[in-house]
Design a protein around this motif. Structure first.
Motif, PDB file in Angstrom:
ATOM      1  N   PHE A 145      27.365  65.478  23.729  1.00 47.97           N
ATOM      2  CA  PHE A 145      27.847  66.911  23.889  1.00 47.97           C
ATOM      3  C   PHE A 145      27.296  67.671  25.040  1.00 47.97           C
ATOM      4  CE2 PHE A 145      27.219  66.074  19.240  1.00 47.97           C
ATOM      5  CZ  PHE A 145      28.312  66.616  18.603  1.00 47.97           C
ATOM      6  N   ASP A 146      27.545  66.847  26.305  1.00 44.72           N
ATOM      7  CA  ASP A 146      27.679  67.616  27.544  1.00 44.72           C
ATOM      8  C   ASP A 146      28.789  68.140  27.843  1.00 44.72           C
ATOM      9  OD1 ASP A 146      29.024  65.233  29.596  1.00 44.72           O
ATOM     10  OD2 ASP A 146      27.832  64.394  27.892  1.00 44.72           O
ATOM     11  N   LYS A 147      28.792  68.983  29.053  1.00 48.35           N
ATOM     12  CA  LYS A 147      29.916  69.789  29.396  1.00 48.35           C
ATOM     13  C   LYS A 147      31.145  68.914  29.759  1.00 48.35           C
ATOM     14  CE  LYS A 147      31.339  73.691  31.818  1.00 48.35           C
ATOM     15  NZ  LYS A 147      30.658  74.942  32.864  1.00 48.35           N
ATOM     16  N   ILE A 148      30.894  67.837  30.309  1.00 58.91           N
ATOM     17  CA  ILE A 148      32.123  66.980  30.903  1.00 58.91           C
ATOM     18  C   ILE A 148      32.793  66.077  29.651  1.00 58.91           C
ATOM     19  CG2 ILE A 148      32.844  64.911  31.987  1.00 58.91           C
ATOM     20  CD1 ILE A 148      30.622  65.856  34.280  1.00 58.91           C
ATOM     21  N   SER A 149      31.887  65.781  28.841  1.00 59.33           N
ATOM     22  CA  SER A 149      32.467  64.893  27.457  1.00 59.33           C
ATOM     23  C   SER A 149      33.164  65.856  26.684  1.00 59.33           C
ATOM     24  CB  SER A 149      31.200  64.246  26.948  1.00 59.33           C
ATOM     25  OG  SER A 149      30.706  63.257  27.614  1.00 59.33           O
ATOM     26  N   ILE A 150      32.651  67.050  26.425  1.00 62.29           N
ATOM     27  CA  ILE A 150      33.289  68.047  25.557  1.00 62.29           C
ATOM     28  C   ILE A 150      34.721  68.420  26.243  1.00 62.29           C
ATOM     29  CG2 ILE A 150      33.223  70.699  24.727  1.00 62.29           C
ATOM     30  CD1 ILE A 150      29.984  70.048  24.490  1.00 62.29           C
ATOM     31  N   ILE A 151      34.811  68.883  27.609  1.00 63.16           N
ATOM     32  CA  ILE A 151      35.948  69.210  28.127  1.00 63.16           C
ATOM     33  C   ILE A 151      36.967  67.940  27.878  1.00 63.16           C
ATOM     34  CG2 ILE A 151      37.065  69.576  30.320  1.00 63.16           C
ATOM     35  CD1 ILE A 151      35.755  72.172  28.907  1.00 63.16           C
ATOM     36  N   SER A 152      36.659  66.720  28.159  1.00 63.41           N
ATOM     37  CA  SER A 152      37.461  65.591  28.356  1.00 63.41           C
ATOM     38  C   SER A 152      37.884  65.385  26.631  1.00 63.41           C
ATOM     39  CB  SER A 152      36.665  64.250  28.478  1.00 63.41           C
ATOM     40  OG  SER A 152      36.323  64.364  29.975  1.00 63.41           O
ATOM     41  N   TYR A 153      37.137  65.428  25.865  1.00 61.83           N
ATOM     42  CA  TYR A 153      37.430  65.302  24.295  1.00 61.83           C
ATOM     43  C   TYR A 153      38.488  66.726  23.982  1.00 61.83           C
ATOM     44  CZ  TYR A 153      37.248  65.033  19.387  1.00 61.83           C
ATOM     45  OH  TYR A 153      37.713  64.977  17.853  1.00 61.83           O
ATOM     46  N   VAL A 154      38.262  67.789  24.263  1.00 61.30           N
ATOM     47  CA  VAL A 154      39.130  69.006  24.108  1.00 61.30           C
ATOM     48  C   VAL A 154      40.323  68.652  24.751  1.00 61.30           C
ATOM     49  CG1 VAL A 154      39.488  71.325  24.276  1.00 61.30           C
ATOM     50  CG2 VAL A 154      37.065  70.729  23.667  1.00 61.30           C
ATOM     51  N   SER A 155      40.457  68.277  25.820  1.00 56.10           N
ATOM     52  CA  SER A 155      41.507  67.968  26.409  1.00 56.10           C
ATOM     53  C   SER A 155      42.670  67.021  25.865  1.00 56.10           C
ATOM     54  CB  SER A 155      41.486  67.697  28.208  1.00 56.10           C
ATOM     55  OG  SER A 155      40.695  68.516  28.742  1.00 56.10           O
ATOM     56  N   GLY A 156      41.869  65.997  25.493  1.00 58.94           N
ATOM     57  CA  GLY A 156      42.645  64.890  24.759  1.00 58.94           C
ATOM     58  C   GLY A 156      43.033  65.496  23.379  1.00 58.94           C
ATOM     59  N   ALA A 157      42.412  66.200  22.606  1.00 62.94           N
ATOM     60  CA  ALA A 157      42.684  66.848  21.508  1.00 62.94           C
ATOM     61  C   ALA A 157      43.925  67.795  21.604  1.00 62.94           C
ATOM     62  CB  ALA A 157      41.563  67.708  20.818  1.00 62.94           C
ATOM     63  N   VAL A 158      44.013  68.542  22.895  1.00 62.14           N
ATOM     64  CA  VAL A 158      45.156  69.391  23.019  1.00 62.14           C
ATOM     65  C   VAL A 158      46.477  68.494  23.207  1.00 62.14           C
ATOM     66  CG1 VAL A 158      46.327  70.711  24.842  1.00 62.14           C
ATOM     67  CG2 VAL A 158      44.075  71.317  24.129  1.00 62.14           C
ATOM     68  N   MET A 159      46.405  67.419  23.893  1.00 60.01           N
ATOM     69  CA  MET A 159      47.464  66.366  24.396  1.00 60.01           C
ATOM     70  C   MET A 159      47.830  65.697  23.186  1.00 60.01           C
ATOM     71  SD  MET A 159      49.639  65.114  26.560  1.00 60.01           S
ATOM     72  CE  MET A 159      48.678  65.930  28.183  1.00 60.01           C
ATOM     73  N   GLY A 160      46.967  65.346  22.387  1.00 60.62           N
ATOM     74  CA  GLY A 160      47.293  64.604  21.138  1.00 60.62           C
ATOM     75  C   GLY A 160      48.082  65.500  20.169  1.00 60.62           C
ATOM     76  N   THR A 161      47.691  66.890  20.128  1.00 63.70           N
ATOM     77  CA  THR A 161      48.422  67.811  19.380  1.00 63.70           C
ATOM     78  C   THR A 161      49.955  68.130  19.806  1.00 63.70           C
ATOM     79  OG1 THR A 161      46.550  68.937  18.589  1.00 63.70           O
ATOM     80  CG2 THR A 161      48.495  70.091  18.477  1.00 63.70           C
ATOM     81  N   PHE A 162      50.011  68.145  21.031  1.00 59.63           N
ATOM     82  CA  PHE A 162      51.324  68.623  21.797  1.00 59.63           C
ATOM     83  C   PHE A 162      52.209  67.344  21.693  1.00 59.63           C
ATOM     84  CE2 PHE A 162      54.319  68.251  25.118  1.00 59.63           C
ATOM     85  CZ  PHE A 162      54.869  69.658  25.122  1.00 59.63           C
ATOM     86  N   VAL A 163      51.704  66.020  21.753  1.00 60.15           N
ATOM     87  CA  VAL A 163      52.736  64.970  21.730  1.00 60.15           C
ATOM     88  C   VAL A 163      53.180  64.846  19.925  1.00 60.15           C
ATOM     89  CG1 VAL A 163      52.388  62.296  21.509  1.00 60.15           C
ATOM     90  CG2 VAL A 163      51.259  63.613  23.308  1.00 60.15           C
ATOM     91  N   MET A 164      52.210  65.035  18.966  1.00 58.37           N
ATOM     92  CA  MET A 164      52.690  64.992  17.983  1.00 58.37           C
ATOM     93  C   MET A 164      53.651  66.162  17.397  1.00 58.37           C
ATOM     94  SD  MET A 164      53.082  63.643  14.964  1.00 58.37           S
ATOM     95  CE  MET A 164      52.047  62.232  15.220  1.00 58.37           C
ATOM     96  N   LEU A 165      53.586  67.479  17.678  1.00 53.63           N
ATOM     97  CA  LEU A 165      54.406  68.460  17.777  1.00 53.63           C
ATOM     98  C   LEU A 165      55.864  68.211  18.607  1.00 53.63           C
ATOM     99  CD1 LEU A 165      52.243  71.514  18.506  1.00 53.63           C
ATOM    100  CD2 LEU A 165      53.062  70.799  16.313  1.00 53.63           C
ATOM    101  N   TYR A 166      55.982  67.498  19.564  1.00 61.16           N
ATOM    102  CA  TYR A 166      56.911  67.004  20.289  1.00 61.16           C
ATOM    103  C   TYR A 166      57.685  65.914  19.476  1.00 61.16           C
ATOM    104  CZ  TYR A 166      60.415  65.769  23.797  1.00 61.16           C
ATOM    105  OH  TYR A 166      61.334  65.646  24.483  1.00 61.16           O
ATOM    106  N   MET A 167      56.951  65.139  18.892  1.00 66.75           N
ATOM    107  CA  MET A 167      57.555  63.954  17.914  1.00 66.75           C
ATOM    108  C   MET A 167      58.201  64.587  16.744  1.00 66.75           C
ATOM    109  SD  MET A 167      54.723  61.038  18.237  1.00 66.75           S
ATOM    110  CE  MET A 167      55.524  60.011  16.991  1.00 66.75           C
ATOM    111  N   TYR A 168      57.553  65.847  16.241  1.00 65.90           N
ATOM    112  CA  TYR A 168      58.304  66.354  15.063  1.00 65.90           C
ATOM    113  C   TYR A 168      59.675  66.827  15.633  1.00 65.90           C
ATOM    114  CZ  TYR A 168      55.174  66.110  10.952  1.00 65.90           C
ATOM    115  OH  TYR A 168      54.584  65.513   9.974  1.00 65.90           O
ATOM    116  N   ILE A 169      59.587  67.522  16.841  1.00 64.31           N
ATOM    117  CA  ILE A 169      60.848  68.265  17.355  1.00 64.31           C
ATOM    118  C   ILE A 169      61.676  67.042  17.346  1.00 64.31           C
ATOM    119  CG2 ILE A 169      61.742  69.261  19.443  1.00 64.31           C
ATOM    120  CD1 ILE A 169      59.053  70.703  19.605  1.00 64.31           C
ATOM    121  N   PHE A 170      61.390  65.850  18.106  1.00 66.92           N
ATOM    122  CA  PHE A 170      62.297  64.979  18.419  1.00 66.92           C
ATOM    123  C   PHE A 170      62.952  64.249  17.147  1.00 66.92           C
ATOM    124  CE2 PHE A 170      63.237  60.388  19.130  1.00 66.92           C
ATOM    125  CZ  PHE A 170      64.060  60.485  20.073  1.00 66.92           C
TER     126      PHE A 170
END
Length: 209
Positions: A145-170
């Motif tokens: 739960f350090d700052k760098i790990s949290i930012i990395s995890y959150v960034s990955g979560a955003v990317m994962g969400t966008f990829v799935m939304l784009y897959m639905y669009i496609f």
């Protein structure tokens, strides 16, 4: 833990969370079919902005929430009410709106961006979901739960969400058909999805009583 691994953990968790048909992915597909990929992507980006905030909040307060389960119970009840209202809106209200009012709304790409933010904001389920997952990952020693790990995890979560939304669009673009993708039928699909989510949420609430 390597930040790249934490990033992909966040991507995978969010990706799995958005796989089931839901309000955001179905709406993104609907917008893309009716107005083009650009507006569908703008909607997805707006949704991901809120996903970043929601996931960050979930990660920051994960340890606190794990010791206060009553918070998750409150969130479940709030989510239940919200999805009931959304179901009623898409099944009984939105179809009564005049067509010209809808056309005025969809002229701006920025309006779709803010619509994505709005629908993502009222969808509070990712907060308890991400809280559970971050607690689980931390218990296995895969996330700190350090700052760098949290930012990395959150960034990955955003990317994962966008990829799935784009897959639905496609995906929905590939199965385009008048009978399925008409505005009326898509509203029914979204309403049905949120109705099912409401029932599942209600079952979980009753189990915890």
């Amino acid at each position: 833990m390597d930040t790249s691994i934490v990033f992909f953990l966040g991507l995978f968790v969010a990706f799995i969370g958005v796989v089931p048909p839901g309000l955001l992915n179905m709406t993104a597909a609907n917008i893309s079919l009716r107005e083009g990929h650009v507006r569908g992507i703008m909607f997805s980006i707006g949704a991901c902005v809120i996903v970043f905030i929601q996931t960050y909040i979930a990660a920051i307060f994960a340890r606190y929430i794990s010791n206060h389960l009553e918070i998750i119970e409150v969130l479940q009840r709030v989510a239940f009410v919200i999805f009931i209202l959304i179901t009623i809106y898409f099944l009984f209200i939105v179809k009564k709106k005049p067509k010209h009012a809808l056309e005025i709304k969809i002229r701006s790409k920025h309006s779709r961006f803010f619509q994505g933010m709005l629908l993502s904001a009222i969808n509070v389920l990712p907060i308890p979901y991400q809280a559970y997952m971050t607690i689980t990952l931390a218990s296995f020693g895969w996330l700190e739960f350090d700052k760098i790990s949290i930012i990395s995890y959150v960034s990955g979560a955003v990317m994962g969400t966008f990829v799935m939304l784009y897959m639905y669009i496609f995906f929905f673009d590939k199965i385009r058909s008048k009978s399925f993708t008409s505005q009326k039928n898509m509203n029914y699909v979204i309403g049905a999805v949120t109705g099912v989510i409401s029932i599942i949420t209600l079952i979980n609430i009753i189990k915890e009583l």
